[in-house]
Design a protein around this motif. Structure first.
Motif, PDB file in Angstrom:
ATOM      1  N   GLY A  36       0.816  -1.212   0.000  1.00 26.60           N
ATOM      2  CA  GLY A  36       0.000   0.000   0.000  1.00 26.60           C
ATOM      3  C   GLY A  36       0.846   1.258   0.000  1.00 26.60           C
ATOM      4  O   GLY A  36       0.575   2.215  -0.739  1.00 26.60           O
ATOM      5  N   VAL A  37       1.905   1.282   0.821  1.00 28.08           N
ATOM      6  CA  VAL A  37       2.813   2.429   0.850  1.00 28.08           C
ATOM      7  C   VAL A  37       3.499   2.605  -0.498  1.00 28.08           C
ATOM      8  O   VAL A  37       3.618   3.721  -1.021  1.00 28.08           O
ATOM      9  N   ALA A  38       3.939   1.494  -1.099  1.00 24.05           N
ATOM     10  CA  ALA A  38       4.649   1.556  -2.376  1.00 24.05           C
ATOM     11  C   ALA A  38       3.763   2.110  -3.487  1.00 24.05           C
ATOM     12  O   ALA A  38       4.218   2.894  -4.334  1.00 24.05           O
ATOM     13  N   LEU A  39       2.495   1.723  -3.501  1.00 23.63           N
ATOM     14  CA  LEU A  39       1.586   2.174  -4.551  1.00 23.63           C
ATOM     15  C   LEU A  39       1.346   3.679  -4.486  1.00 23.63           C
ATOM     16  O   LEU A  39       1.072   4.321  -5.516  1.00 23.63           O
ATOM     17  N   ALA A  88      -5.349   2.738   7.672  1.00 23.00           N
ATOM     18  CA  ALA A  88      -4.862   4.108   7.530  1.00 23.00           C
ATOM     19  C   ALA A  88      -4.049   4.272   6.254  1.00 23.00           C
ATOM     20  O   ALA A  88      -4.169   5.289   5.545  1.00 23.00           O
ATOM     21  N   VAL A  89      -3.228   3.277   5.942  1.00 25.32           N
ATOM     22  CA  VAL A  89      -2.400   3.340   4.737  1.00 25.32           C
ATOM     23  C   VAL A  89      -3.263   3.370   3.481  1.00 25.32           C
ATOM     24  O   VAL A  89      -3.051   4.184   2.578  1.00 25.32           O
ATOM     25  N   TYR A  90      -4.252   2.504   3.418  1.00 20.55           N
ATOM     26  CA  TYR A  90      -5.046   2.400   2.189  1.00 20.55           C
ATOM     27  C   TYR A  90      -6.062   3.532   2.059  1.00 20.55           C
ATOM     28  O   TYR A  90      -6.274   4.042   0.952  1.00 20.55           O
ATOM     29  N   VAL A  91      -6.689   3.932   3.154  1.00 17.56           N
ATOM     30  CA  VAL A  91      -7.628   5.052   3.078  1.00 17.56           C
ATOM     31  C   VAL A  91      -6.869   6.355   2.795  1.00 17.56           C
ATOM     32  O   VAL A  91      -7.238   7.132   1.903  1.00 17.56           O
ATOM     33  N   GLY A  92      -5.806   6.575   3.559  1.00 16.43           N
ATOM     34  CA  GLY A  92      -4.999   7.774   3.335  1.00 16.43           C
ATOM     35  C   GLY A  92      -4.337   7.763   1.974  1.00 16.43           C
ATOM     36  O   GLY A  92      -4.286   8.784   1.282  1.00 16.43           O
ATOM     37  N   GLY A  93      -3.843   6.585   1.573  1.00 16.21           N
ATOM     38  CA  GLY A  93      -3.197   6.478   0.265  1.00 16.21           C
ATOM     39  C   GLY A  93      -4.153   6.721  -0.878  1.00 16.21           C
ATOM     40  O   GLY A  93      -3.812   7.381  -1.870  1.00 16.21           O
ATOM     41  N   ALA A  94      -5.374   6.207  -0.765  1.00 14.98           N
ATOM     42  CA  ALA A  94      -6.376   6.433  -1.809  1.00 14.98           C
ATOM     43  C   ALA A  94      -6.707   7.913  -1.929  1.00 14.98           C
ATOM     44  O   ALA A  94      -6.864   8.450  -3.038  1.00 14.98           O
ATOM     45  N   SER A 110       3.278   6.399   6.539  1.00 15.43           N
ATOM     46  CA  SER A 110       4.225   5.315   6.265  1.00 15.43           C
ATOM     47  C   SER A 110       5.385   5.265   7.242  1.00 15.43           C
ATOM     48  O   SER A 110       6.247   4.383   7.145  1.00 15.43           O
ATOM     49  N   MET A 111       5.421   6.196   8.203  1.00 16.28           N
ATOM     50  CA  MET A 111       6.533   6.247   9.149  1.00 16.28           C
ATOM     51  C   MET A 111       6.707   4.931   9.893  1.00 16.28           C
ATOM     52  O   MET A 111       7.821   4.445  10.072  1.00 16.28           O
ATOM     53  N   LYS A 112       5.603   4.328  10.318  1.00 18.65           N
ATOM     54  CA  LYS A 112       5.689   3.080  11.078  1.00 18.65           C
ATOM     55  C   LYS A 112       6.114   1.909  10.192  1.00 18.65           C
ATOM     56  O   LYS A 112       6.636   0.906  10.678  1.00 18.65           O
ATOM     57  N   ILE A 113       5.903   2.046   8.882  1.00 14.97           N
ATOM     58  CA  ILE A 113       6.193   0.943   7.968  1.00 14.97           C
ATOM     59  C   ILE A 113       7.684   0.839   7.679  1.00 14.97           C
ATOM     60  O   ILE A 113       8.307  -0.194   7.911  1.00 14.97           O
ATOM     61  N   LEU A 126      13.032   5.372  13.509  1.00 13.99           N
ATOM     62  CA  LEU A 126      14.006   5.727  12.486  1.00 13.99           C
ATOM     63  C   LEU A 126      13.973   4.764  11.301  1.00 13.99           C
ATOM     64  O   LEU A 126      14.068   5.189  10.144  1.00 13.99           O
ATOM     65  N   PHE A 127      13.848   3.468  11.574  1.00 16.26           N
ATOM     66  CA  PHE A 127      13.935   2.463  10.508  1.00 16.26           C
ATOM     67  C   PHE A 127      12.657   1.661  10.319  1.00 16.26           C
ATOM     68  O   PHE A 127      12.605   0.769   9.478  1.00 16.26           O
ATOM     69  N   GLY A 128      11.629   1.969  11.097  1.00 16.45           N
ATOM     70  CA  GLY A 128      10.346   1.316  10.910  1.00 16.45           C
ATOM     71  C   GLY A 128      10.293  -0.087  11.505  1.00 16.45           C
ATOM     72  O   GLY A 128      11.310  -0.682  11.846  1.00 16.45           O
ATOM     73  N   ASP A 129       9.082  -0.584  11.616  1.00 16.37           N
ATOM     74  CA  ASP A 129       8.865  -1.948  12.096  1.00 16.37           C
ATOM     75  C   ASP A 129       7.637  -2.490  11.382  1.00 16.37           C
ATOM     76  O   ASP A 129       6.555  -2.600  11.951  1.00 16.37           O
ATOM     77  N   ILE A 130       7.826  -2.811  10.125  1.00 15.50           N
ATOM     78  CA  ILE A 130       6.708  -3.205   9.280  1.00 15.50           C
ATOM     79  C   ILE A 130       6.048  -4.491   9.761  1.00 15.50           C
ATOM     80  O   ILE A 130       4.863  -4.718   9.521  1.00 15.50           O
ATOM     81  N   LEU A 131       6.791  -5.331  10.469  1.00 19.38           N
ATOM     82  CA  LEU A 131       6.228  -6.591  10.946  1.00 19.38           C
ATOM     83  C   LEU A 131       5.283  -6.387  12.128  1.00 19.38           C
ATOM     84  O   LEU A 131       4.608  -7.330  12.538  1.00 19.38           O
TER      85      LEU A 131
END
Length: 280
Positions: free
Chosen positions: A15-18, A130-136, A184-187, A116-121
């Motif tokens: 989602g972040v990449a798109l 939040a990523v998909y609604v905000g990203g859209a 995307s900061m957390k990702i 600083l480096f995220g924790d995507i897991l």
């Protein structure tokens, strides 16, 4: 069978990449890589203020990023300094202020490396939403301002002559960048989000035959980097965020191959068509 946390990481990362891919194209075209760094550095100040005022971190990071963007616009009009000097001033000042503020808040225990480096897991279902609604929303607004923003990228004077209001488009673009960094900061973390904006777009620049095509390819390259980086992290037990960036780097290096040089011609267009920033 993949674990739930890994599937959530894949979905959130894609989602972040798109979203980052199309925005990153304008960052590359406009030579704004340092501006992306400035906003990502300012994100840490947003984190510190969020803990200080007990507010939502994403909202705080977004607010600080927008304020830094407005400060840059104001300083460009009043200060007799170059844009890169102003960006350096804002980037390092906001980062230092964030670190100093966190140091004073001795009662707060935070995982600074995670920011600083995220924790995507560790993303949750709410983070994915939040990523998909905000990203859209970001992509929808980008489509709406694409024409004036693209025209201003080629020639500000031409955009003004056409009545496209480039100043408004530029301001909206900065707000969109702030939004992407906040969600995307957390990702991937504040220090790696700029890489996700730049590297897929730089790769797509070599593979595309036009600006719209470049935006689509940048999004796809970013998604492939996320998937490849996460599986590489799973296989070799490496940090997930940096692994995604390394995967994006590998794709960029692959785009330098002789075969990749021929891809734009397959679409019957010159690759220079995807480089509006050089048309000035």
């Amino acid at each position: 069978m993949l674990d739930d946390f890994f599937l959530r990481a894949l979905i959130a990362g894609v989602g972040v990449a798109l979203v980052a891919g199309p925005l990153g194209c304008f960052v590359v075209w406009r030579r704004l890589a340092y501006f992306g760094d400035t906003l990502s550095h300012a994100a840490l100040l947003g984190v510190a203020l969020a803990f200080l005022m007990q507010v939502n971190i994403t909202l705080s990071v977004f607010t600080v990023s927008v304020m830094v963007s407005l400060a840059l616009l104001g300083l460009q009009r009043r200060a007799s300094l170059s844009s890169d000097a102003l960006l350096g001033l804002l980037a390092h000042s906001s980062l230092a202020l964030g670190l100093v503020a966190l140091a004073f808040m001795s009662w707060v225990r935070i995982d600074l490396m995670g920011f600083l480096f995220g924790d995507i897991l560790a993303v949750s279902k709410f983070d994915i939403l939040a990523v998909y609604v905000g990203g859209a929303a970001v992509l929808a607004v980008l489509v709406m301002i694409w024409t004036p923003l693209f025209a201003a990228t080629i020639s500000r004077e031409l955009a003004e002559a056409e009545g496209l209001r480039p100043d408004r488009a530029n301001l909206i673009f900065m707000i969109l960048l702030a939004t992407v960094i906040a969600i995307s900061m957390k990702i991937v973390g504040v220090l790696l989000i700029t890489a996700m904006l730049i590297i897929p777009a730089a790769t797509a620049r070599r593979l595309s035959g036009g600006p719209e095509q470049m935006a689509v390819i940048a999004a796809l390259v970013g998604a492939i980097a996320v998937v490849g980086g996460l599986f590489a992290s799973l296989e070799w037990d490496t940090p997930s965020g940096p692994s995604i960036v390394v995967a994006a780097l590998v794709l960029f290096l692959a785009s330098l191959s002789p075969f990749a040089e021929k891809l734009p011609k397959l679409f019957g267009r010159d690759r220079e068509g995807s480089r509006p920033g050089e048309a000035k």
